[in-house]
Motif scaffolding. Structure first.
Motif, PDB file in Angstrom:
ATOM      1  N   ASP A  12       0.710  -0.734  -0.616  1.00 31.96           N
ATOM      2  CA  ASP A  12       0.294   0.236   0.095  1.00 31.96           C
ATOM      3  C   ASP A  12       0.816   1.333  -0.402  1.00 31.96           C
ATOM      4  N   GLU A  19      -0.596  -4.572   3.074  1.00 31.65           N
ATOM      5  CA  GLU A  19      -0.521  -4.830   1.288  1.00 31.65           C
ATOM      6  C   GLU A  19      -2.134  -4.636   0.904  1.00 31.65           C
ATOM      7  N   ARG A  20      -2.193  -3.808  -0.422  1.00 26.95           N
ATOM      8  CA  ARG A  20      -3.632  -3.031  -1.040  1.00 26.95           C
ATOM      9  C   ARG A  20      -4.388  -4.062  -2.468  1.00 26.95           C
ATOM     10  N   TRP A  22      -5.106  -3.988  -6.202  1.00 29.64           N
ATOM     11  CA  TRP A  22      -4.431  -3.378  -7.416  1.00 29.64           C
ATOM     12  C   TRP A  22      -5.940  -4.565  -8.650  1.00 29.64           C
ATOM     13  N   TRP A  27      -6.420   1.131  -7.165  1.00 25.02           N
ATOM     14  CA  TRP A  27      -6.913   0.861  -5.732  1.00 25.02           C
ATOM     15  C   TRP A  27      -8.036   0.522  -5.664  1.00 25.02           C
ATOM     16  N   ARG A  31      -7.208  -4.597   1.673  1.00 23.37           N
ATOM     17  CA  ARG A  31      -5.699  -4.424   2.327  1.00 23.37           C
ATOM     18  C   ARG A  31      -6.016  -5.804   3.817  1.00 23.37           C
TER      19      ARG A  31
END
Length: 316
Positions: A12, A19-20, A22, A27, A31
């Motif tokens: 992120d 972590e995010r 994509w 985005w 998460r």
């Protein structure tokens, strides 16, 4: 030529420790922690992934196997380079938070996020129209516009009018209506008539004479008159009530009532219910005493209530 990175989990930009997701264009709000990524990778049968180079092991036929592995490894490097190049040329159009660049490093697992439902704990009163007094084995109806007193401490329970006003006497706050139930513990008497007659003066003093702080919110009681008394059935039990009109040195005074009857639980100790209703223009009608009295029920039987003697008139 610009190229957007494929959908996947990436560090992120706003919070590198997580972590995010994509989605290939922008985005999302999904998460996860790096630990979750490691668990997902382990479940899929893979070891830790190299964030820079991904080596793909393809089936190898006779001859040329080494060359194919090398070629695939180089292809992985080229793919990473393409992702980095695409990240550089992406503009704000791909970021809902304004100005955050697209991810440049792939993360091991590309498992798509799944939506989860958050459960909210409801604090709403399941039955705002009824107050349960478990200690005395009864329920009291909450008249329209009244409320339960959630701060009641000790035996018994209280319902009251929600608005508080400045007391006409000593400084303090007063209510136009209060009804409290409690167990009779300071006497061995069990006759409801004797209990109600003995309690009415104490009920009047507590409501309109001297409060717990030794103040006189209404300037003290100047006189009273008995309006009525008599036998009455309460929660399936024989009871007795006494009602006074109380006049005070300041303000309009009010009405008090003591209602006594035997509990239907435990040792069946006597219960006393005290009523206090103001006599001013903004006070509830006196008939609310009768409404509440008729609505008292046993916790064991919601059908019990007033019965024979519930409408008796004044007795000498």
């Amino acid at each position: 030529m610009s190229m957007s990175p494929p959908p996947g989990w990436y560090p992120d930009p706003h919070q590198p420790s997580v972590e995010r997701w994509w989605d290939g264009t922008a985005w999302t709000e999904h998460r996860r922690t790096p630990e979750a990524a490691q668990q997902a990778t382990a479940q899929q049968g893979f070891g830790p992934a190299d964030p820079a180079v991904t080596t793909v092991m393809a089936p190898v036929g006779p001859g040329g196997g080494r060359a194919k592995v090398v070629a695939l490894t180089v292809a992985g490097v080229v793919l990473v380079g393409a992702i980095v190049t695409g990240a550089v040329v992406l503009t704000d159009d791909g970021d809902p938070q304004g100005g955050t660049p697209a991810p440049s490093e792939p993360v091991a697992s590309s498992t798509e996020p799944t939506a989860t439902k958050s459960s909210a704990t409801s604090t709403a009163d399941p039955d705002p129209d009824t107050l349960v007094d478990d200690l005395n084995g009864i329920t009291l109806p909450v008249p329209e516009g009244w409320e339960k007193d959630s701060d009641t401490i000790g035996g018994g329970a209280t319902i009251q009018t929600p608005d508080i006003v400045d007391c006409p006497g000593d400084s303090g706050l007063c209510r136009e209506g209060v009804v409290t139930s409690s167990t009779v513990t300071d006497s061995d008497e069990t006759d409801p008539k004797v209990i109600a007659r003995g309690d009415i003066k104490d009920a009047a003093d507590a409501a309109y004479d001297t409060d717990k702080l030794d103040k006189h919110p209404y300037g003290g009681i100047t006189r009273h008159e008995k309006l009525k008394e008599g036998q009455i059935a309460v929660a399936g039990r024989s009871g007795y009530y006494v009602r006074w009109r109380v006049h005070t040195a300041k303000g309009d005074g009010g009405y008090v009532q003591s209602l006594a009857f035997a509990s239907s639980v435990g040792s069946e100790s006597p219960v006393i219910v005290r009523f206090a209703v103001g006599a001013g223009d903004g006070a509830p009608p006196v008939s609310v005493m009768d409404e509440i009295t008729r609505g008292i029920r046993s916790v064991d039987d919601s059908a019990t209530g007033g019965g024979v003697g519930s409408d008796v008139g004044p007795t000498p």
